[in-house]
Design an enzyme around this catalytic site. Sequence first.
Site, PDB file in Angstrom:
ATOM      1  N   SER A  38      37.198  28.173  38.775  1.00 51.61           N
ATOM      2  CA  SER A  38      36.452  28.642  39.935  1.00 51.61           C
ATOM      3  C   SER A  38      35.233  27.763  40.146  1.00 51.61           C
ATOM      4  O   SER A  38      34.474  27.497  39.212  1.00 51.61           O
ATOM      5  CB  SER A  38      36.015  30.100  39.732  1.00 51.61           C
ATOM      6  OG  SER A  38      37.133  30.947  39.629  1.00 51.61           O
ATOM      7  N   GLY A  39      35.055  27.302  41.364  1.00 47.31           N
ATOM      8  CA  GLY A  39      33.976  26.381  41.669  1.00 47.31           C
ATOM      9  C   GLY A  39      34.362  24.928  41.573  1.00 47.31           C
ATOM     10  O   GLY A  39      33.539  24.052  41.824  1.00 47.31           O
ATOM     11  N   GLY A  50      42.380  29.338  37.332  1.00 49.43           N
ATOM     12  CA  GLY A  50      42.531  28.390  36.244  1.00 49.43           C
ATOM     13  C   GLY A  50      42.575  29.064  34.888  1.00 49.43           C
ATOM     14  O   GLY A  50      42.397  30.277  34.747  1.00 49.43           O
ATOM     15  N   SER A  52      33.811  33.256  41.355  1.00 51.16           N
ATOM     16  CA  SER A  52      35.088  33.166  40.657  1.00 51.16           C
ATOM     17  C   SER A  52      36.147  33.987  41.378  1.00 51.16           C
ATOM     18  O   SER A  52      35.944  35.149  41.707  1.00 51.16           O
ATOM     19  CB  SER A  52      34.935  33.667  39.214  1.00 51.16           C
ATOM     20  OG  SER A  52      36.175  33.648  38.549  1.00 51.16           O
ATOM     21  N   SER A  53      37.271  33.360  41.635  1.00 58.50           N
ATOM     22  CA  SER A  53      38.380  34.050  42.299  1.00 58.50           C
ATOM     23  C   SER A  53      39.112  34.903  41.274  1.00 58.50           C
ATOM     24  O   SER A  53      39.593  34.409  40.260  1.00 58.50           O
ATOM     25  CB  SER A  53      39.336  33.030  42.924  1.00 58.50           C
ATOM     26  OG  SER A  53      40.412  33.680  43.538  1.00 58.50           O
ATOM     27  N   GLU A  57      41.541  30.470  31.454  1.00 56.67           N
ATOM     28  CA  GLU A  57      40.289  31.150  31.088  1.00 56.67           C
ATOM     29  C   GLU A  57      40.250  31.416  29.591  1.00 56.67           C
ATOM     30  O   GLU A  57      41.259  31.787  28.976  1.00 56.67           O
ATOM     31  CB  GLU A  57      40.147  32.474  31.843  1.00 56.67           C
ATOM     32  CG  GLU A  57      39.914  32.301  33.332  1.00 56.67           C
ATOM     33  CD  GLU A  57      39.627  33.614  34.023  1.00 56.67           C
ATOM     34  OE1 GLU A  57      39.272  33.584  35.222  1.00 56.67           O
ATOM     35  OE2 GLU A  57      39.762  34.679  33.376  1.00 56.67           O
ATOM     36  N   ASN A  72      31.110  30.963  36.619  1.00 59.00           N
ATOM     37  CA  ASN A  72      31.006  30.578  38.019  1.00 59.00           C
ATOM     38  C   ASN A  72      30.492  31.755  38.824  1.00 59.00           C
ATOM     39  O   ASN A  72      30.830  32.907  38.551  1.00 59.00           O
ATOM     40  CB  ASN A  72      32.380  30.140  38.543  1.00 59.00           C
ATOM     41  CG  ASN A  72      32.304  29.633  39.969  1.00 59.00           C
ATOM     42  OD1 ASN A  72      31.265  29.166  40.413  1.00 59.00           O
ATOM     43  ND2 ASN A  72      33.391  29.737  40.695  1.00 59.00           N
ATOM     44  N   THR A 103      39.265  26.105  46.952  1.00 60.64           N
ATOM     45  CA  THR A 103      39.223  26.648  48.310  1.00 60.64           C
ATOM     46  C   THR A 103      38.932  25.547  49.324  1.00 60.64           C
ATOM     47  O   THR A 103      39.534  25.508  50.397  1.00 60.64           O
ATOM     48  CB  THR A 103      38.156  27.747  48.406  1.00 60.64           C
ATOM     49  OG1 THR A 103      38.441  28.763  47.444  1.00 60.64           O
ATOM     50  CG2 THR A 103      38.128  28.363  49.786  1.00 60.64           C
TER      51      THR A 103
END
Length: 929
Positions: free
Chosen positions: A121-122, A404, A180-181, A406, A177, A126
């Site tokens: 994330s980050g 991603g 974070s998604s 983790e 992040n 996106t």
Amino acid sequence: MREDDRLVWWLGGHVDVYAVFIYSSTLGSSINGASVSVLRCLQERYHGDIFYTNAGCTLVALNPFKPVPYLYCPELMKDYHVAPQLQKLKPHIFTVGEQTYRNVKSLLEPVNQSIIVSGESGAGKTWTSRCLMKFYATVANPSASQESHETVERIEKRVLDSNPVMEAFGNACTLRNSNSSRFGKYIQLQLNRAQQMTGASIQTYLLEKTRVAYQAPLERNFHIFYQIAKGASSRERLEWHLPEGAAFYWLPNSERTLEEDCFEVTRDAMLHLGIDHSMQNNIFKVLAGLLHLGNVHFADSEDESQVCQPQEDAKCCVATAASLLQIPHEELLDTLQVRRISAGKQRQVFRKPCSRAECETRRDCLAKATYGRLFDWLVSVINGSICTEPSSWTNFIGLLDVYGFECFPNNNLEQLCINYANEKLQQHFVAHYLRAQQEEYAAEGLEWSFISYQDNQSCLDLIEGNPVSICSLINEECRLNRLSNSIQLQTRIEKALSSNASLSRNKLSKEPNFIISHYAGPVQYQIEGMVEKNKDPVPPELTQLLQHSQDSLLQKLFPSQEKEQNDPLSQSRAPVITVVSKFKGSLEQLMQVLHSTTPHYIRCIKPNSQGQAKKFQTKEVLSQLEACGIVETVHISAAGFPIRVSFQSFLERYALLRKSCPPQPSPSSRLPSSSPTRKASGQQLTSEEDAMPQSLIRDILLTLPHSVQTATVLRDHPEARLAPGPIHCGRTKVFMTDSMLELLEHWRVRTLNKCARCIQFCWRRHQHRKLEKQRWAATLLQAATRSWLTRKRIQRLHAAATSIKRAWRKWRAKMDSLVSIELDNVEESCVSRVPEPPLSTTLPWPPRSTVQLWPLGLVLSNSPVGVTGMRRNLSLQACLQIPCHSNTYKVEATQHDQAGITSIRALPQVRKSWGGGGGTTTYVNNNNM
């Protein structure tokens, strides 16, 4: 141009990272293996503002953390779209997008394409998806039809507007992040037969609903809760019961202000997607009710037969939550305090008071079920606004934005599912890449048994294998009608799966755990609470409670037609659907879609966790490289022949070596031989077309002596000993290793330098000769021009002189004739006057028009001779038309009047003025001087 960039420029970036890895290895810099070499390559390119690099079939994208307008401008999109050969352009996400679009247009099986965008994330997933969407909207935009153009723009805008909504309801601030998604997303861009975009659809995977009711320390809930708590107006706060400074248990770290706390952006995006203000008000009212529900805490009851009552400060929260959810207050409290149990053959229902922990669990279950249904409903609304009929599209291009890998200090069921999905995608990547490589080797007649790679199938068998795996044991524990025991589950996992090398345990930890050795590294998972999260129970009475709500939104989320959830008998007979089972089923569907398409991979890397430009943290990037499998990709590329060039391209690039110097004898081991497979099978190249390229390639390689190669390597790299690499000729391609590529490139550069010097010499000689000719021609032109100008000037002077002489001679002749006539008349008058006495009468005077043309001498000579003195002067003045009483002229005469007037001249005029009284008087006095 640097050596690695020069190689990448020719090979189109296919071995970008790998080429630099080999180049660094020859310098003796590969201290920690491929990881350090790849890391150094990315670091150098990142500091040079090169954010995209190819590693095998994967595009590595580094987040610049700064706006780079020229990198995503429409002009650059068109350049990549119209490029005849994408391999000659620099690596870019537009290269991947254009390749997928060309594959769809070529209709090569499989026609459908998929782009898998992975990373933390980050890292820019996106943004990458947005840029790809913009690219497809540009290249698939039908310019001929205005209506189709507007349709594409509408779809693009709605898909892009879905990002703020999906991020607000599906993203949260974690330890790694701030955005974070917490879900996966697969977007299908639907194309018609003319490869024009006609619609799109979004499919989501594994929303982390647990975050609604539980947040780890220093983490936050979903963004939407903070948006409504900070961005609501005074009227909305009064309506939603959200006063300023109110504290909510499910809203931790609310004092932090993030860029994602943009309530107006979310509301505008929802409005563009078709969610009007009334429906938005219902959504935010339900979310406010969930916040108040999180403040409901229960106290322990003194007797098990008594229900647990809410705490004193929580009683008002129950009423507020019931009011916002529009459900009866007493019914809500009763549902949380008491659970119904069906027993006996007649399925009698008994009421059993819940303990404090059970009450809070049912409260959390109510909130998670509501939020999960709300998120799914939002996805369906978005799909309804951008989807089209199945008959209007034939093919699609998919964009997979997946979470991603983790690894946190405390990992539970959510991290297990996320890492399980990454394992599946990594297995798909390895299988696809190796399958494509093996198919190419087989098609070209080369052996591919030498390829070795790290297979993660054992890890997948540990997680999802049959008949026993971690997922099956967790699901079995959920189906048993007993309280979960984490120690017992740990014992069962170790006993059943002890033979798998990917499983281990941290013996120093007091909490039950197990460790899985993933492809990206080992991760320790906590067993405590894993079974409860996997059950994700939704008691029927909670569903019935929400179905009885008077809120229109909750009635849509929990329709009354779901009778199977209300029937305890059907609930007891139906199989238990756990979180792992649902996620495994959706993941299998996703993998089926990916297997039916041509996949492309983009790995997004975050250079630093602070989001600062020009900052490259090696440790963090290295962990992401290992998690994304970039190092494995480089190893797979290095296992075989990473450089594959067609015969035509090889001859076009290296034919100058054959023409520059004659072939030299060389050991047979260095000649390009056909593959062992073809020799073993007895295949012979009988076709002249097939034999000609190989013979030309053999002649090219014969120009590379082994001694020169060794000397060159030793001079360039003193510590390196690079032997000639193997090279094989397939049916249509040349397969080489990096050492042979470097050798060919070195001799090609030498040959080009030699040719360049020859061209320079010839050009300079040509320029010198051309300059001398130009100087000689200029000299001739100047001489001719000067001669012509001189002749023209002399001719003009001669003509002018002739004209002047002619005019002068004519005037002199005329004057001479006049003088002669005048002299003749004077002589005649003198002769006639001497003997005759003076007469008192004058001779007749010629006409005035004639006298005016006479010269003065002629006038004086023809003045009346019979008149003397004043009378003669007056007659002469009258003859010359001079006023008699004029003071302007002075007449001079000789002493003897008989001689006549000698001259007549004008006197100067003097102005005099007197001023007196009221005026001025001016007169002119002409006196004789």
